[in-house]
Design a protein around this motif. Structure first.
Motif, mmCIF file in Angstrom:
data_model
loop_
_atom_site.group_PDB
_atom_site.id
_atom_site.type_symbol
_atom_site.label_atom_id
_atom_site.label_comp_id
_atom_site.label_asym_id
_atom_site.label_seq_id
_atom_site.Cartn_x
_atom_site.Cartn_y
_atom_site.Cartn_z
ATOM 1 N N TYR A 499 1.193 -1.165 0.171
ATOM 2 C CA TYR A 499 0.332 0.048 -0.281
ATOM 3 C C TYR A 499 0.786 1.106 -0.289
ATOM 4 C CZ TYR A 499 -3.178 -3.470 1.875
ATOM 5 O OH TYR A 499 -3.555 -5.069 1.986
ATOM 6 N N MET A 500 1.899 1.037 -0.738
ATOM 7 C CA MET A 500 2.687 2.433 -0.819
ATOM 8 C C MET A 500 3.169 2.825 -2.491
ATOM 9 S SD MET A 500 5.601 1.946 2.079
ATOM 10 C CE MET A 500 6.032 0.224 1.683
ATOM 11 N N ASP A 501 2.084 2.392 -3.180
ATOM 12 C CA ASP A 501 2.560 2.999 -4.585
ATOM 13 C C ASP A 501 3.134 4.497 -5.086
ATOM 14 O OD1 ASP A 501 -0.161 4.661 -5.523
ATOM 15 O OD2 ASP A 501 -0.180 2.741 -4.336
ATOM 16 N N MET A 516 11.310 -2.757 -6.932
ATOM 17 C CA MET A 516 10.183 -2.668 -6.079
ATOM 18 C C MET A 516 9.546 -3.841 -7.081
ATOM 19 S SD MET A 516 10.460 1.334 -6.054
ATOM 20 C CE MET A 516 11.970 2.337 -5.741
ATOM 21 N N LEU A 517 8.448 -4.351 -5.655
ATOM 22 C CA LEU A 517 7.531 -5.058 -5.934
ATOM 23 C C LEU A 517 6.341 -4.574 -5.280
ATOM 24 C CD1 LEU A 517 5.561 -7.300 -7.437
ATOM 25 C CD2 LEU A 517 6.765 -9.026 -5.314
ATOM 26 N N GLY A 518 4.423 -4.363 -5.917
ATOM 27 C CA GLY A 518 4.140 -3.699 -4.939
ATOM 28 C C GLY A 518 3.335 -5.385 -4.102
ATOM 29 N N THR A 519 3.572 -5.581 -2.801
ATOM 30 C CA THR A 519 2.809 -6.836 -2.134
ATOM 31 C C THR A 519 2.090 -7.279 -1.923
ATOM 32 O OG1 THR A 519 4.784 -6.287 -0.792
ATOM 33 C CG2 THR A 519 5.446 -8.213 -1.811
ATOM 34 N N GLU A 520 0.899 -5.754 -1.921
ATOM 35 C CA GLU A 520 0.106 -5.922 -1.851
ATOM 36 C C GLU A 520 -0.618 -3.751 -1.982
ATOM 37 O OE1 GLU A 520 -1.517 -6.375 2.412
ATOM 38 O OE2 GLU A 520 -0.414 -8.158 2.633
ATOM 39 N N SER A 521 -1.832 -4.225 -2.861
ATOM 40 C CA SER A 521 -2.800 -3.129 -3.314
ATOM 41 C C SER A 521 -4.086 -2.608 -2.618
ATOM 42 C CB SER A 521 -2.339 -2.538 -4.445
ATOM 43 O OG SER A 521 -2.313 -3.552 -5.589
ATOM 44 N N TYR A 522 -4.393 -1.453 -3.155
ATOM 45 C CA TYR A 522 -5.843 -1.493 -2.916
ATOM 46 C C TYR A 522 -6.401 -1.714 -4.427
ATOM 47 C CZ TYR A 522 -4.738 0.803 0.823
ATOM 48 O OH TYR A 522 -4.538 1.703 2.800
ATOM 49 N N PRO A 523 -7.518 -2.242 -4.628
ATOM 50 C CA PRO A 523 -7.855 -2.829 -5.848
ATOM 51 C C PRO A 523 -8.407 -1.351 -7.128
ATOM 52 C CG PRO A 523 -9.676 -3.123 -4.474
ATOM 53 C CD PRO A 523 -8.622 -3.181 -3.466
ATOM 54 N N PHE A 543 0.307 -6.974 -6.377
ATOM 55 C CA PHE A 543 -0.519 -7.674 -5.725
ATOM 56 C C PHE A 543 -1.434 -7.080 -5.036
ATOM 57 C CE2 PHE A 543 3.608 -10.249 -7.441
ATOM 58 C CZ PHE A 543 3.099 -11.557 -7.217
ATOM 59 N N VAL A 544 -2.581 -7.384 -5.772
ATOM 60 C CA VAL A 544 -3.670 -6.909 -4.895
ATOM 61 C C VAL A 544 -4.236 -7.264 -3.588
ATOM 62 C CG1 VAL A 544 -5.861 -8.089 -6.179
ATOM 63 C CG2 VAL A 544 -5.974 -5.930 -6.024
ATOM 64 N N TRP A 545 -4.852 -6.708 -2.851
ATOM 65 C CA TRP A 545 -5.837 -7.496 -1.727
ATOM 66 C C TRP A 545 -6.563 -7.283 -2.493
ATOM 67 C CZ3 TRP A 545 -3.339 -10.324 1.851
ATOM 68 C CH2 TRP A 545 -4.035 -11.089 2.831
ATOM 69 N N ASP A 624 -10.886 1.034 2.332
ATOM 70 C CA ASP A 624 -9.767 1.606 0.908
ATOM 71 C C ASP A 624 -9.754 -0.204 0.192
ATOM 72 O OD1 ASP A 624 -8.619 3.914 2.400
ATOM 73 O OD2 ASP A 624 -7.714 2.980 4.036
ATOM 74 N N TRP A 625 -9.986 -1.173 0.994
ATOM 75 C CA TRP A 625 -10.132 -2.776 0.493
ATOM 76 C C TRP A 625 -11.656 -2.693 -0.368
ATOM 77 C CZ3 TRP A 625 -8.056 -2.048 5.358
ATOM 78 C CH2 TRP A 625 -6.685 -2.054 5.272
#
Length: 819
Positions: A499-501, A516-523, A543-545, A624-625
């Motif tokens: 969550y830090m894009d 860098m890799l987005g290991t979790e993100s908001y849809p 990777f979306v959560w 947020d999710w």
């Protein structure tokens, strides 16, 4: 590893020999499933069941895998309802209001005469959690972690062939130990391995591909062998590689001597010409077969599927698979399988990955623990990149009863088990050593990070290591991101950002060599993040959560009406489902999945509709999710004249909207968006959205008002399946109108099911995050016109008939053939 006497003479044969693969490879000669014929008792019995003469005649008979937390056990517990839900559960919203407790398993078995003198091991792929195992009253050990595989040798404690042996497993799922639904029990497969004293170790074959090109590949096969005999042994280690057609494409022979009681590792190199390379788009596989031969007789043999592929990652070129750039279109997934709970059955794991591939994903992150071996095999076979993750906690607690209690004593054992079991899967491209670790920025946390990374590189130097880092914990620990984060990313080989894009570009300016890799993100940020990924090579994926709804973290993605600036994260009973997936609890696409189709250029245009009447003094809130409460529907009975919000998703720059043939509006779309929003007074009919480029219509989509519910429609994903307990048929249930159109507003129609033939209903379900009725009773309401029934064979060939009935509806039936 203890090294014995090692004398090796290598002879490599690099020729293509026509061979029948099935005749040459029988990977299960030494290992068989040990899932059938168990007895089970959910109880807090403290003594007795581990004793061989204990009377378990009153216990329930069942086959593994098994998860008692998804069963209707809660009807026996005060303050519960019919089903698995328990309002006073330890984890509350986090475990989805489900019951844990203590469970006992027992199994009796006899050895055959042919197994006398063999070494015998029991293998567990996963038990949640804190398991103790006994054989004939002898305690073999305790395994706290619920997600890693483990094994014990039974040999010293077994009775003579023909005499009964009793295996006992105690499982304790106690306290608040998980941030999501974990399930309870022996929820993955159990295997029995029978080998000679001279044998290849469990997980003892390690295949790597250090050199790969389109014209040739070097395949290194390292084999660990144990000599349990009382004398030194000479043998031939014979290794073969077969392609998908069963042709032998490489051989290796080694003359080996190993001392009595010793273990050694020996390596062989096979060269393959014009290899069929593995990738998510082309999941080509080979089979490696390793044999120990003495006097032309096979003493032991292991075969396993492998893939030949090359993975390179750096900040300049990004992720290269076989020399070609790849962006990870990823989704995080938990280990549960909807209405089945945490049970790992091959057909369930395959369906999950297949649905994700069909929705555009090419990668999954196993959050936040090692998955079943079955799921990884499916990812290899279907083609899905994997981040395999070890831990959600180290020494600092998130919940009082979680893995932090066991980390210091067990981290090495658990990490080693994960990598030894999983290292031959070509689908795995990264190891993750943790998720949102609380102490990660402290001096001790940095030491642990280095310790874990160093251990991973010893176990598998071929893959890079990441960790999911999140600044949520900085605020709680008073860490300063700018001061403390560079230290951990300096250790990690790939920086995992949760969550830090918004930090990507600024961090790259300071640290240009950081991957860098987005290991979790908001849809909701899918479009913005995808633009960044396409722009910057140092970003290798997102990777979306999450990719699919899961039990636990209930209401994580809730929406609704709230007062003022109130912010709601998790909600309470009767929510049991996080509801943040692109796919719902039973696998149907949700609105965010259709949005993502446009983001990833899988669809040129999609349209959704939301009924939104905000009460006075309230505001509409989307977590947020979460995602707006919209539907792909123009059927809103009773809403005539009300204003509905229509969202059109497209990368085209102009959208026109027509209702019943009349233009009701047009809207230009900004360069920073793919959404056109219209407010439309509802009237039944046909709503059409048209997208334009340079004045020319390039795509369109429509929604039509459907009729009233009239009938049930059953659709089996497969009408012919195997007649064994590891296969399933998923039967979609739909409420349709007289013309066969899905009725998306049908939410309260309860369907009753009957099944005949050699099968059973393993689960019923729908996508409703607050439907806390049973998953196992032969009835369930639909949600948005849809439901699901999971049919499981009893193990006998024949035909299964599933019939669905509801009041006022035409019924339907489906036939499933078992062979």
């Amino acid at each position: 590893m203890t090294k014995g006497i090692l004398k090796i003479s290598l002879c490599f044969i690099f020729a293509v020999v026509s061979t029948n693969l099935m005749a040459q490879t029988d990977s299960n000669l030494r290992t068989r499933l040990f899932d059938e014929g168990w007895s089970f008792k959910l109880d807090s019995i403290e003594s007795g069941p581990e004793k061989p003469d204990f009377d378990d005649s009153g216990w329930r008979k069942l086959d593994l895998p098994h998860d008692w937390s998804t069963e209707d056990v809660a009807i026996q517990i005060p303050d519960s309802i019919v089903g698995p839900f328990y309002r006073k559960s330890d984890g509350q919203t986090f475990d989805g209001f489900t019951y844990g407790g203590t469970g006992w398993y027992r199994k009796s078995f006899k050895l055959s005469k042919a197994e006398e003198g063999k070494n015998i091991f029991i293998q567990f792929d996963g038990v949640y959690m804190n398991s103790d195992v006994w054989i004939n009253g002898h305690h073999l050990g305790n395994h706290p972690y619920g997600y890693t595989p483990f094994n014990y040798e039974l040999t010293p404690y077994l009775n003579l062939p023909g005499q009964e042996n009793v295996l006992v497993v105690k499982v304790r799922n106690e306290g608040k130990n998980s941030r999501w639904y974990a399930g309870s029990g022996i929820y993955r497969h159990v295997q029995l391995t029978v080998v000679n004293p001279l044998h290849i170790d469990i997980w003892g074959v390690n295949v790597t591909t250090p050199e790969v090109s389109e014209t040739s590949a070097k395949v290194n096969v390292a084999t660990t062998i144990t000599n349990g005999e009382k004398k030194d042994e000479d043998f031939i280690l014979f290794t073969q590689l077969f392609n998908a057609e069963g042709h032998n494409v490489g051989k290796g022979e080694s003359k080996v001597t190993i001392a009595a009681g010793e273990t050694l590792e020996t390596s062989q190199v096979l060269m393959v010409e014009n290899p069929a390379l593995w990738s998510a788009d082309s999941p080509n596989r080979y089979t490696v077969q390793v044999e120990i031969q003495q006097k032309a007789k096979t003493v032991d043999k292991v075969s396993l599927p492998v893939g030949i592929r090359d993975i390179k990652i750096d900040a300049k070129n990004g992720l290269l698979v076989n020399g070609k750039p790849v962006l990870l279109k990823g989704g995080c997934i938990h280990h549960d399988n909807g209405s089945l709970g945490s049970i790992s059955i091959e057909a369930a794991e395959e369906r999950k990955i297949k649905l994700l591939k069909e929705s555009g994903f090419n990668a999954v992150r196993m959050s936040h623990n090692p998955p079943s071996s079955v799921l990884l095999e499916v990812c290899d076979r279907l083609g899905m990149y994997v981040i395999d993750e070890a831990f959600d906690a180290w020494k600092k607690t998130k919940f009082q009863d979680d893995y932090h209690l066991y980390f210091e004593e067990n981290w090495d054992k658990d990490l080693t088990a994960m990598i030894h079991r999983d290292r031959n899967h070509p689908s795995i491209i990264l190891w993750s050593i943790g998720n949102e670790i609380r102490e990660r920025a402290s001096d001790e946390g940095l030491q642990i990070t280095q310790m874990l990374l160093d251990r991973v590189k010893v176990l598998d130097p071929t893959r890079k290591v990441t960790e999911a880092v999140c600044d949520f914990w900085d605020a709680r620990r008073t860490y300063n991101w700018e001061e403390h984060t560079p230290a951990i990313f300096d250790i990690l080989e790939v920086g995992g950002y949760n969550y830090m894009d918004e930090k990507y570009e600024a961090d790259h300016e300071k640290y240009p060599d950081r991957i860098m890799l987005g290991t979790e993100s908001y849809p909701s940020k899918a479009y913005e993040i995808w633009q960044l990924l396409q722009k910057h090579s140092y970003l290798i994926g997102d990777f979306v959560w999450t990719a699919m709804d899961y039990r636990g973290e209930a209401g994580c993605a809730n929406t609704g009406f709230i007062k003022g600036k109130q912010r709601k994260t998790f909600v309470q009973w009767p929510w049991f489902n996080a509801f943040c997936g692109d796919l719902d609890f039973v696998g149907n696409k949700k609105p965010q999945s259709f949005y993502r189709d446009v983001v990833w250029d899988r669809s040129p245009i999609e349209m959704m509709v939301q009924k939104l009447e905000v009460p006075e003094g309230m505001r509409y809130y989307v977590n947020d999710w979460g995602w707006p409460d919209e539907l792909k529907s123009w059927s809103w009975a009773g809403s005539e004249g009300d204003t509905l919000q229509v969202r059109v998703y497209t990368k085209s720059k102009l959208v026109k909207l027509e209702l019943n043939g009349k233009l009701i509006g047009e809207q230009a779309i900004a360069d920073t968006s793919i959404t056109a929003l219209f407010n439309v007074p509802y009237q039944p009919g046909t709503l059409v959205a048209k997208a334009y480029e340079n004045g020319k219509e390039v795509s369109s989509t429509l929604l039509k008002t459907v009729g009233k519910p009239a009938a049930i429609r059953l659709i089996a994903d497969r009408t012919t399946i195997k007649a064994n307990r590891n296969d399933l048929a998923y039967v979609s249930v739909e409420i349709v109108d007289a013309e066969g159109n899905l009725v998306p507003y049908a939410d309260d129609i309860e369907i009753n099911y009957t099944i005949t033939g050699p099968g059973e209903i393993a689960g019923v379900g729908n996508g409703n995050p607050i439907d806390i009725s049973s998953f196992q009773q032969p009835k369930k309401k639909v949600y948005q016109g849809k439901g699901m029934v999971i049919v499981r064979p009893t193990g006998i060939p024949g035909e299964i008939i599933l019939e669905a009935i509801a009041a006022g509806m035409d019924k339907d039936r489906v036939k499933i053939t078992l062979h």
